[in-house]
Design a protein around this motif. Structure first.
Motif, PDB file in Angstrom:
ATOM      1  N   ASN A 140       4.678   4.945  12.051  1.00  0.00           N
ATOM      2  CA  ASN A 140       3.913   4.409  13.193  1.00  0.00           C
ATOM      3  C   ASN A 140       2.535   5.065  13.215  1.00  0.00           C
ATOM      4  O   ASN A 140       2.226   5.889  14.077  1.00  0.00           O
ATOM      5  CB  ASN A 140       4.629   4.714  14.525  1.00  0.00           C
ATOM      6  N   SER A 141       1.725   4.723  12.242  1.00  0.00           N
ATOM      7  CA  SER A 141       0.383   5.305  12.112  1.00  0.00           C
ATOM      8  C   SER A 141      -0.497   4.284  11.393  1.00  0.00           C
ATOM      9  O   SER A 141       0.009   3.364  10.747  1.00  0.00           O
ATOM     10  CB  SER A 141       0.462   6.611  11.296  1.00  0.00           C
ATOM     11  N   THR A 142      -1.811   4.478  11.490  1.00  0.00           N
ATOM     12  CA  THR A 142      -2.713   3.529  10.825  1.00  0.00           C
ATOM     13  C   THR A 142      -2.729   3.782   9.316  1.00  0.00           C
ATOM     14  O   THR A 142      -2.333   4.873   8.850  1.00  0.00           O
ATOM     15  CB  THR A 142      -4.151   3.708  11.357  1.00  0.00           C
ATOM     16  N   ALA A 143      -3.225   2.805   8.570  1.00  0.00           N
ATOM     17  CA  ALA A 143      -3.333   2.962   7.110  1.00  0.00           C
ATOM     18  C   ALA A 143      -4.238   4.147   6.774  1.00  0.00           C
ATOM     19  O   ALA A 143      -3.971   4.897   5.826  1.00  0.00           O
ATOM     20  CB  ALA A 143      -3.888   1.677   6.498  1.00  0.00           C
ATOM     21  N   GLU A 144      -5.306   4.362   7.560  1.00  0.00           N
ATOM     22  CA  GLU A 144      -6.243   5.473   7.304  1.00  0.00           C
ATOM     23  C   GLU A 144      -5.538   6.814   7.459  1.00  0.00           C
ATOM     24  O   GLU A 144      -5.795   7.749   6.694  1.00  0.00           O
ATOM     25  CB  GLU A 144      -7.430   5.413   8.282  1.00  0.00           C
ATOM     26  N   VAL A 145      -4.665   6.917   8.455  1.00  0.00           N
ATOM     27  CA  VAL A 145      -3.920   8.172   8.665  1.00  0.00           C
ATOM     28  C   VAL A 145      -2.902   8.367   7.533  1.00  0.00           C
ATOM     29  O   VAL A 145      -2.748   9.477   7.007  1.00  0.00           O
ATOM     30  CB  VAL A 145      -3.271   8.197  10.074  1.00  0.00           C
ATOM     31  N   LYS A 146      -2.253   7.291   7.121  1.00  0.00           N
ATOM     32  CA  LYS A 146      -1.314   7.403   5.984  1.00  0.00           C
ATOM     33  C   LYS A 146      -2.069   7.890   4.746  1.00  0.00           C
ATOM     34  O   LYS A 146      -1.556   8.694   3.971  1.00  0.00           O
ATOM     35  CB  LYS A 146      -0.649   6.050   5.705  1.00  0.00           C
ATOM     36  N   ALA A 147      -3.293   7.387   4.559  1.00  0.00           N
ATOM     37  CA  ALA A 147      -4.086   7.761   3.379  1.00  0.00           C
ATOM     38  C   ALA A 147      -4.424   9.251   3.378  1.00  0.00           C
ATOM     39  O   ALA A 147      -4.649   9.840   2.326  1.00  0.00           O
ATOM     40  CB  ALA A 147      -5.360   6.927   3.331  1.00  0.00           C
ATOM     41  N   GLU A 148      -4.441   9.866   4.539  1.00  0.00           N
ATOM     42  CA  GLU A 148      -4.734  11.310   4.658  1.00  0.00           C
ATOM     43  C   GLU A 148      -3.452  12.141   4.593  1.00  0.00           C
ATOM     44  O   GLU A 148      -3.499  13.355   4.765  1.00  0.00           O
ATOM     45  CB  GLU A 148      -5.436  11.603   5.999  1.00  0.00           C
TER      46      GLU A 148
END
Ligand code: 13P
Ligand code: SF4
Length: 305
Positions: A113-121
């Motif tokens: 439950n997180s944005t793609a940008e947060v997953k990328a980090e």
């Protein structure tokens, strides 16, 4: 659902080469219409495995994004563009980068439950079904940053004995479930087993008999000999619980536990989505490739329990 409508949807699905995936919190008629309904982990795995050209995702933005990250060659449609998840928006990539700077040697685990940008980090992604196993698999001497759900993070810390760096995110739907709700449901149904989602607050989690993801609730109820269950999560799951376990009774801890974003998807919107091929969810390649690493670790290393 009437015959005509079913035929229309089947025809549209065939024309488009589409598969319909629905989360357990969707309204009953959308769950019934779906080719597969399940929890976040099950849906991620289905999205990665399907050979359909088009995935109609009946859920919220981060779920459709996850499908788009795992299957970039497919067209992923979210029937209602504004169906987001407030919890996923409680941390952004810049805030996570700052947290990483504060804890430079830490491993980052992000809830799906997180944005793609947060997953990328992030280094690893997890769902509520496998968060404990993911954290347990990480080296014992490493600090772990866990974002964005503080409640799930606390649950994981309790189960693993690990000292996690948490972020103050929360699910706006699960936090409305109170200890009074559980107490009054127990008073009405004294023999019932209380199943709660780990997104619930700590005092509610303490009153529960079982802490389970939505998929685990379905499995638990199917195996259990109990005849009554109190369900402390979004009430959409009660449809699936009743359908799969007609011999048992299920009571929502409170009718207030409704996720308004999940409920934005209706039958009409699903049909409209297939007709107009709307709304396409894509993730830019630079973010997608990094986010996929965190998701691949989740899907491949620790698949469904
Ligand atoms: P699960 O179905 O993975 O338990 O997810 C709960 C949730 O809140 C999804 O938004
Ligand atoms: Fe987000 Fe909570 Fe709704 Fe799930 S139930 S989509 S975590 S707000």
């Amino acid at each position: 659902m009437d015959e005509q409508l079913i035929k229309r949807i089947e025809r549209l699905k065939n024309d488009r080469g589409a598969v319909i995936l629905a989360h357990n919190y969707q309204c009953g008629e959308v769950q019934d219409l779906a080719d597969f309904s399940g929890d976040s982990l099950g849906l991620s795995i289905k999205a990665a495995e399907t050979d359909a050209d088009v995935i109609v995702f009946c859920g919220v933005q981060f779920m459709a994004e996850t499908a788009a990250i795992l299957s970039p060659e497919k067209t992923v449609l979210l029937p209602e563009k504004s169906a987001g998840c407030p919890m996923a928006d409680m941390i952004n990539a810049e805030q996570l980068r700052q947290l990483k700077q504060d804890h430079p040697d830490a491993i980052v685990v992000c809830y799906v439950n997180s944005t793609a940008e947060v997953k990328a980090e992030s280094d690893y992604c997890c769902t509520s079904a496998n968060a404990v196993e993911i954290v347990n698999s990480l080296p014992a001497d490493k600090r772990i940053i866990f974002v964005p759900d503080r409640n799930l993070g606390q649950f994981v810390a309790e189960r693993t004995g690990r000292d996690l760096v948490l972020w103050p995110g929360y699910c706006t739907t699960h936090v409305v479930i109170t200890t009074d709700d559980i107490a009054s449901a127990r008073a009405q149904h004294p023999d019932a087993i209380v199943m709660a989602h780990p997104e619930c607050t700590a005092p509610v989690r303490e009153l529960a008999d079982e802490l389970l993801s939505t998929g685990q609730m379905l499995k638990f109820a199917a195996r259990s000999t109990a005849k009554e269950f109190i369900v402390a999560t979004e009430i959409g799951i009660i449809h699936a619980l009743k359908k799969q376990n007609p011999q048992a009774e299920f009571f929502g801890a409170t009718q207030r536990a409704i996720c308004p974003n999940m409920k934005k998807i209706t039958l009409d919107k699903v049909i409209g989505s297939l007709e107009d091929m709307q709304h396409k969810v894509t993730v830019p390649d630079d973010i997608r490739i990094k986010a996929k690493k965190a998701l691949d670790r989740m899907v491949e290393i620790l698949p469904a329990q």
